[in-house]
Design an enzyme around this catalytic site. Structure first.
Site, PDB file in Angstrom:
ATOM      1  CD  GLU A  62      -2.578   2.379  -3.485  1.00  0.00           C
ATOM      2  OE1 GLU A  62      -3.731   2.813  -3.632  1.00  0.00           O
ATOM      3  OE2 GLU A  62      -1.965   2.430  -2.390  1.00  0.00           O
TER       4      GLU A  62
ATOM      5  CG  ASP B 213      -1.825   1.186   1.297  1.00  0.00           C
ATOM      6  OD1 ASP B 213      -2.723   1.263   0.441  1.00  0.00           O
ATOM      7  OD2 ASP B 213      -1.641   2.039   2.190  1.00  0.00           O
TER       8      ASP B 213
ATOM      9  CG  ASP C 187      -8.442   3.190  -2.522  1.00  0.00           C
ATOM     10  OD1 ASP C 187      -9.070   3.354  -1.462  1.00  0.00           O
ATOM     11  OD2 ASP C 187      -7.276   2.762  -2.554  1.00  0.00           O
TER      12      ASP C 187
END
Length: 643
Positions: free
Chosen positions: A443, A418, A525
């Protein structure tokens, strides 16, 4: 008047007899009086009237008596029917509630031919079986309400237990001879669940040894099963690299933004068989650690895996189910930031708890909110939580130990990393080399280039930033191809020319480093209930047709697969990818890319078309061989496989 008889003269005026003349009454020696009939005058009209009234009274009395007998018979009949009904309800086990509640319109006999006690009202409730008399209905529904005889009440009182009287106030309670029931302390009650085996107990030792042997046997069976599957694969499919996996991975994001509201691990585990059958090879699981936010992206105690998604044991069970169906389990790990457990003397939340009890020295010094005492950050600052200083040796050692613990103790196979913009890719390389995952995805998400509110055609700078991060990891990690997602948003609205760059290659990260490009159209998201950057709903299947036929590693989003009704059409595209042998390094040759559509050949065995362009393989001069249409969705997309 004679001497032996007294004569009295009366005037009689009554209802039956009238006389205008005096009535002579004689009294004999015995004192008995008598009337001289010769002097009595009878009124005939009154006599007839009286007889008629007497007859009518007798008739009324007979009618009332007959009606009384009839009412008594009806009452006896009603009581008999009531007893029969109660007997059916309480004692006849063969008659089900469904049969009792069968609506009138389901009866085979017409309503006018049915007996009164066969009529049952629609709606499943026993209605009045005889007539509409409310008193009878109450009797049927509520039962008899007779007062209990005194002899029965005395007998009941003699056999029933003596309950303490109701206490109305504390004074009565204190003076009452009855004592409240005192339950034992739970700690004093023996429980098999809390009982500890005795040291040296032979039976306990045998049971423990048996459980250990069974656990090892199951592990060996799973390992043997995996080996058997691997022997059936080609060498290319067996080889694993952290940045690519086998090169033929198809990732499934197994959660959305609202999954934390359920016992998600137990909900997802049963889907492992379906995912495997549909061609999925890896499942990306939600963040496992204790977190300030229920979604898991604000972690605190890294070793506490009891989260909103379920317990640590449920997580292990879910991962075991994935392994039983030959799926990789990818853990979503948040390494950039961590939420503190305590405040410092200044009232700042920068003291961590749990096994990794770090202090302010583990926080970068340029974090403006948490008074870190570490070195400056090697990336962008995440302002919602303390940013971890990965330049500290103790931090890196703790992170590597934690990742290996997740692999060995929990069962994870790889990582989804992340917010990797927050720290250098060099640290990611160190973590990957230490934990040796089967697959790793970073990410790296930042904004594309826009001009006047419109997406710029040239997105080279954006994809270069993603590739720079991948380079910093030494290629040990792949990254989400955010560039391709952003371009597809506009390209699929009759701007398919955006899908080819000046060199004839795809315009995203896929065009420059396809083996490290993880393509997607939506995630928790961008879509779900957050919707920060939702993919055009009417273009979803065109987007999947593009990423599932092109190189890179495609990701399928949970919502689309199970909630949007796209399960079968996505599975069809996955099947086409596998049949054609498309992998993360497959070459792409783009034949057409204009306003009307897009045509490309991937590898040697698959060609695909997007849009309303009038095209098929026979119209392409440079495309030889025989082709069979495998998927035909009209102007949305079409796929052909080489015969």
């Amino acid at each position: 008047m004679h001497s032996d008889t007294k004569r009295i003269f009366l005037h009689k005026s009554g209802y039956l007899y009238k006389s205008k003349a005096p009535v002579c009454c004689s009294v004999g020696d015995s004192g008995e009086a008598f009337i001289d009939n010769t002097m009595l005058e009878v009124n005939e009209d009154d006599l007839i009237t009286a007889q008629k009234a007497l007859y009518e009274a007798k008739s009324r009395q007979e009618a009332l008596e007959k009606e009384r007998h009839q009412l008594l018979e009806e009452l006896a009949t009603y009581k008999l029917k009531q007893q029969e009904l109660l007997s059916i309800i309480t004692h006849n086990k063969k008659m089900t509630v469904t049969e009792l509640a069968e609506p009138v319109f389901l009866k085979k006999k017409p309503l006018d031919e049915m007996d009164e006690d066969e009529i049952i009202a629609n709606g499943g409730r026993l209605a009045l079986l005889i007539d509409d008399d409310s008193q009878k209905s109450k009797l049927i529904n509520d039962g008899p309400r007779r007062k209990i005889p005194d002899w029965m009440a005395r007998r009941i009182d003699s056999v029933r237990p003596k309950f303490p009287p109701r206490k109305v106030d504390f004074s009565v309670v204190d003076t009452s001879k009855f004592k409240s029931l005192e339950m034992p302390n739970p700690a004093e009650v023996w429980s098999i669940a809390q009982a500890k085996p005795k040291d040296g107990d032979t039976l306990t030792n045998h049971v423990a040894e048996k459980e250990l042997i069974q656990k090892k046997r199951k592990a060996l069976e799973r390992a043997l099963q995996r080996k058997t599957i691997q022997w059936q694969k080609t060498p290319e499919e067996i080889k694993l690299e952290p940045g690519t996996g086998t090169g033929r991975e198809i990732v499934f994001q197994g959660f959305n933004w609202e999954s934390c509201r359920k016992r998600w691990y137990m909900d997802l585990a049963p889907k492992a068989a379906d995912l495997s059958n549909c061609g999925i090879t890896a499942v990306w699981l939600p963040p496992p650690t204790e977190s300030v936010a229920p979604q898991g992206y604000m972690p605190s105690d890294l070793y506490n895996l009891n989260s909103s998604y379920g317990t640590q044991e449920e997580l292990k069970y879910c991962i075991e189910e994935m392994h039983n169906h030959h799926l990789l389990a990818l853990g979503d790990v948040v390494l950039n930031h961590r939420c503190a457990h305590k405040q410092s003397a200044n009232g700042v939340w920068n003291i961590f708890g749990g096994k990794l009890a770090w202090g302010p020295e583990a926080i970068v010094c340029d974090d403006p909110n948490f008074e870190g005492q570490g070195n400056p950050s090697s990336g962008d600052i995440f302002h919602a939580a303390p940013n971890i200083d990965h330049s500290q040796d103790f931090v890196r050692n703790d992170v590597k130990e934690w990742l290996n613990w997740l692999k060995s103790n929990i069962g994870y196979d790889g990582w989804r990393l992340d917010f990797v913009r927050g720290f250098s890719g060099g640290y990611v390389k160190e973590y990957i080399e230490a934990s040796n995952p089967a697959f790793a995805i970073g990410e790296y998400w930042d904004s594309l280039a826009y001009e006047g509110g419109n997406l710029c055609y040239n997105q080279d700078a954006h994809r270069q930033r993603v590739i720079n991060w991948i380079n910093a990891t030494g290629g040990t990690s792949s990254a989400f191809d955010v560039t391709t997602k952003g371009i597809l948003h506009s390209a699929l609205h009759n701007q398919y020319w955006r899908l080819i760059d000046p060199n004839g290659k795809p315009t995203g990260v896929m065009g420059w480093w396809p083996s490290r490009a993880v393509t997607f159209v939506e995630n928790h998201d961008t879509g779900s209930t957050q919707g920060h950057w939702p993919f055009p709903r009417d273009k979803l299947m065109q987007g999947y047709a593009y990423i599932l036929t092109h190189p890179g590693t495609p990701v399928v989003f949970y919502d689309h697969f199970y909630d949007f009704g796209l399960h079968d059409v996505i599975t069809e595209l996955i099947d086409a990818r596998k049949r054609a042998g498309v992998h993360c390094r497959s070459p792409v040759k783009i034949y057409h890319a204009n306003n009307d559509g897009y045509v490309a050949g991937i590898g040697d065995t698959l060609v695909m078309k997007l849009g309303q362009l009038d095209w098929n393989p026979s119209k392409e001069i440079d495309l030889d061989g025989s082709w069979q249409k495998f998927v035909d969705k009209g102007s949305d997309y079409q796929l052909w496989l080489r015969m």
